[in-house]
Design an enzyme around this catalytic site. Structure first.
Site, PDB file in Angstrom:
ATOM      1  N   CYS A   1      41.948  12.842 -39.688  1.00 26.41           N
ATOM      2  CA  CYS A   1      42.403  14.003 -40.474  1.00 26.41           C
ATOM      3  C   CYS A   1      44.263  13.399 -39.711  1.00 26.41           C
ATOM      4  CB  CYS A   1      42.774  14.720 -38.548  1.00 26.41           C
ATOM      5  SG  CYS A   1      41.102  14.950 -37.911  1.00 26.41           S
TER       6      CYS A   1
ATOM      7  N   ARG B   1      37.857  27.027 -44.765  1.00 31.28           N
ATOM      8  CA  ARG B   1      38.225  25.850 -43.373  1.00 31.28           C
ATOM      9  C   ARG B   1      39.388  25.243 -42.718  1.00 31.28           C
ATOM     10  NH1 ARG B   1      33.983  22.098 -41.054  1.00 31.28           N
ATOM     11  NH2 ARG B   1      35.212  21.035 -38.697  1.00 31.28           N
TER      12      ARG B   1
ATOM     13  N   GLY C   1      41.404  21.242 -30.205  1.00 25.32           N
ATOM     14  CA  GLY C   1      41.636  19.772 -31.147  1.00 25.32           C
ATOM     15  C   GLY C   1      42.364  20.210 -32.957  1.00 25.32           C
TER      16      GLY C   1
HETATM   17  P1  XMP Z   1      37.125  12.198 -35.074  1.00 23.86           P
HETATM   18  O1  XMP Z   1      37.631  11.829 -34.318  1.00 23.86           O
HETATM   19  O2  XMP Z   1      35.182  12.355 -34.156  1.00 23.86           O
HETATM   20  O3  XMP Z   1      37.156  13.121 -36.054  1.00 23.86           O
HETATM   21  O4  XMP Z   1      36.698  11.207 -36.588  1.00 23.86           O
HETATM   22  C1  XMP Z   1      36.176  14.547 -36.353  1.00 23.86           C
HETATM   23  C2  XMP Z   1      37.117  16.071 -36.110  1.00 23.86           C
HETATM   24  O5  XMP Z   1      38.036  15.967 -36.988  1.00 23.86           O
HETATM   25  C3  XMP Z   1      37.976  17.168 -37.616  1.00 23.86           C
HETATM   26  N1  XMP Z   1      38.272  17.272 -38.735  1.00 23.86           N
HETATM   27  C4  XMP Z   1      39.544  17.042 -39.606  1.00 23.86           C
HETATM   28  N2  XMP Z   1      40.354  17.393 -39.149  1.00 23.86           N
HETATM   29  N3  XMP Z   1      41.427  17.276 -41.241  1.00 23.86           N
HETATM   30  C5  XMP Z   1      41.787  17.179 -39.954  1.00 23.86           C
HETATM   31  O6  XMP Z   1      43.056  17.693 -39.512  1.00 23.86           O
HETATM   32  C6  XMP Z   1      40.121  16.742 -41.721  1.00 23.86           C
HETATM   33  O7  XMP Z   1      40.128  16.406 -42.692  1.00 23.86           O
HETATM   34  C7  XMP Z   1      39.700  16.926 -40.943  1.00 23.86           C
HETATM   35  N4  XMP Z   1      38.194  16.640 -41.043  1.00 23.86           N
HETATM   36  C8  XMP Z   1      37.668  17.129 -39.718  1.00 23.86           C
HETATM   37  C9  XMP Z   1      36.802  18.178 -37.264  1.00 23.86           C
HETATM   38  O8  XMP Z   1      37.096  19.431 -35.694  1.00 23.86           O
HETATM   39  C10 XMP Z   1      35.916  16.907 -36.732  1.00 23.86           C
HETATM   40  O9  XMP Z   1      35.094  17.302 -36.148  1.00 23.86           O
END
Ligand code: XMP
Length: 520
Positions: free
Chosen positions: A344, A439, A337
């Protein structure tokens, strides 16, 4: 014999993954772009099995993982997830020693044990206790009595907590220590609920089991009603996810930390993981935005060399080459992902990332060759997305779905009469300042130049995790029933896909009605 499948005609429209995705190789597809076709079924949703071995030594009873994000998974969430048969990954946006404590809390959690029971002191009056019950709206009136250091002095029974005795001191009304039945902390270490159940059978009329240590300090209590509820739950289909010592499973995330010279800080990473393993962690996730990178690969190699059998998750990737690279470095499960998450902005900021269902297919092919699992990470907003993801991945990782839950870190706030909780991307500026910058390949204290790849947001408060998971599981089982899949392996084998037009997408949601209640 019923007609189970009309291959010649249906297959013109509804295609298995290996035909459908190559036929759509010129476009990135995500969950809402596709739908699954039904198949002849003899499977009732309630009879489907959702257990999955992510790797040797890591078995879940439902294929769901809460994301390693600082507004999603700390010990409370990880405990709730494991009690439901799932897994929580404790985030790393906290000092390392705090992450160790969070893992310890999960591993030492004893289901049903109230670790900080409400206690009273011998100097108080019964009237004080009555006032406390009234003020806090307690539904019980029996309290352990302890001295100022927590040593057990007796029990204040509900029979004497009456207005008639309001002026009496607790010291004069308590059942003395010598007459109070207790159990030693050591005796409950293995299977506390069975032990507590036995205790209540052996002591008719006693509804609280007090737990004490060797020095007679109160260490918690069990109530008969909790024990009865948990005993009933044991007959539930999805058992808690536990390790071989009967402790709840727990994962922890680490980053590919660099030292002041910009080199991978192997020693620090290793020391931290050694400490996590000593606390009993079941799986380590090397979590970054770009997993197909030297830093992540080297981190995985360091950990694999040091711990040949420790389950390792690594990511994130969206290409077959990325899966192969991390698998060759020693990862057992690979997070897929880049940019699908609800908070994101990677695709907008960096112009990079792949719509999730296409990414999952591409990665699943490489994962099958390398005999590793893939985890669909991000973009899941409803149970139907999980069913689609599980046709290609072994489990899903969710952030947003759980961020509004009671067990997620952070307080509930009221805005315009509605209740919300904070939810933020780990690549948001605020989260990076709290530590998650590595990260995204940035310094810990990012200067203004750093472009955030996530937003800060709110999620509507949605109650306990149990309730959210029950809805999700119901949806997954329903999807499996429609595909005639008794278990997750059959779901992967049997799935057939078709693309959905924008009109088809609209048709899929409630339309042309005034909704009185939402589906949830
Ligand atoms: P959902 O859709 O479940 O996604 O809210 C959670 C996942 O998003 C990723 N994640 C990020 N990806 N910028 C990103 O591009 C961010 O700031 C960010 N924070 C989390 C991560 O894989 C998480 O499990």
């Amino acid at each position: 014999m019923p007609a189970t499948r009309n291959t010649s005609f249906d297959d013109l429209f509804y295609q298995p993954a290996d035909r459908f995705f190559p036929a759509n190789s010129n476009i990135g597809l995500t969950f809402d772009d596709i739908t699954l076709a039904t198949l002849y079924s003899e499977i009732l949703p309630r009879d489907t099995q959702l257990d999955i071995a992510l790797t040797d030594g890591l078995q879940l009873n439902i294929p769901v993982i809460s994301s390693d994000m600082d507004t999603v998974t700390e010990s409370r969430m990880a405990i709730a997830m494991a009690l439901n048969g799932a897994l929580g990954l404790i985030h790393y946006n906290i000092p390392e020693r705090e992450q160790l404590s969070e893992v310890s809390r999960v591993k030492n959690h004893i289901h049903g044990l109230i670790q900080e029971p409400i206690k009273v002191s011998p100097e108080q009056f019964i009237g004080d206790v009555l006032a406390l019950i009234e003020q806090k709206k307690f539904g019980f009136s029996t309290f352990p009595v302890v001295d100022e250091r927590g040593k057990l002095l007796g029990l204040l029974s509900g029979h004497v907590v009456k207005p008639r005795y309001a002026k009496r001191k607790i010291a004069d009304a308590l059942t003395p220590r010598s007459q109070v039945h207790t159990i030693s902390q050591k005796e409950i270490s293995k299977d506390a609920i069975t032990r507590a159940d036995k205790f209540f059978n052996e002591h008719p009329g006693i509804h609280k089991m007090l737990v004490v240590d060797d020095k007679d300090y109160l260490r918690g209590l069990f109530t008969m009603s909790d024990v009865e509820r948990i005993t009933q739950e044991r007959n539930a289909q999805f058992k808690p996810a536990r390790d071989v010592h009967f402790r709840l499973v727990c994962g922890a995330a680490v980053s590919a930390t660099r030292n002041a010279f910009g080199e991978l800080d192997r020693e620090r990473i290793l020391n931290h993981v050694v400490a996590l393993v000593e606390r009993g962690v079941d799986v380590i996730a090397v979590s970054t935005a770009h997993g197909h990178s030297k830093g992540v690969g080297d981190t995985v190699k360091v950990l694999r060399d040091a711990f040949p059998k420790l389950p390792l998750i690594a990511g994130n990737v969206t290409s077959a080459a990325g899966v192969e690279y991390l698998a060759d470095c020693g990862a057992n499960a690979i997070k897929v992902g880049q940019g699908p998450g609800s908070i994101c902005t990677t695709r907008i900021v960096a112009g990079v990332g792949i719509p999730q269902i296409t990414a999952l297919y591409v990665c699943s092919v490489a994962a099958a060759k390398k005999k590793v699992s893939i985890l669909a990470d991000g973009g899941i907003t409803k149970s139907g997305d999980i069913v689609k993801a599980l046709t290609l991945a072994q489990a899903v990782i969710c952030g947003g779905i759980f961020a509004g839950c009671t067990e997620a870190p952070g307080d509930v706030m009221e805005i315009g009469g509605k209740l919300y909780k904070h939810y933020r991307g780990m690549g948001s500026l605020a989260a990076m300042k709290s530590g998650s910058a590595a990260r995204y390949g940035h310094e810990k204290n990012p200067a203004q130049k750093v472009a955030p790849e996530g937003v800060e947001a709110l999620k509507e408060a949605c109650g306990p995790v149990d309730r959210v998971l029950a809805q999700l599981i119901g949806g997954i089982q329903s999807g499996m029933g429609y595909l005639g899949a008794a278990n997750l392996a059959q779901l992967r084998d049997q799935a057939r896909y078709i693309r959905v037009s924008p009109a088809g997408m609209r048709e899929a949601a409630p339309h042309d009605v005034v909704e009185l209640k939402t589906g949830n």
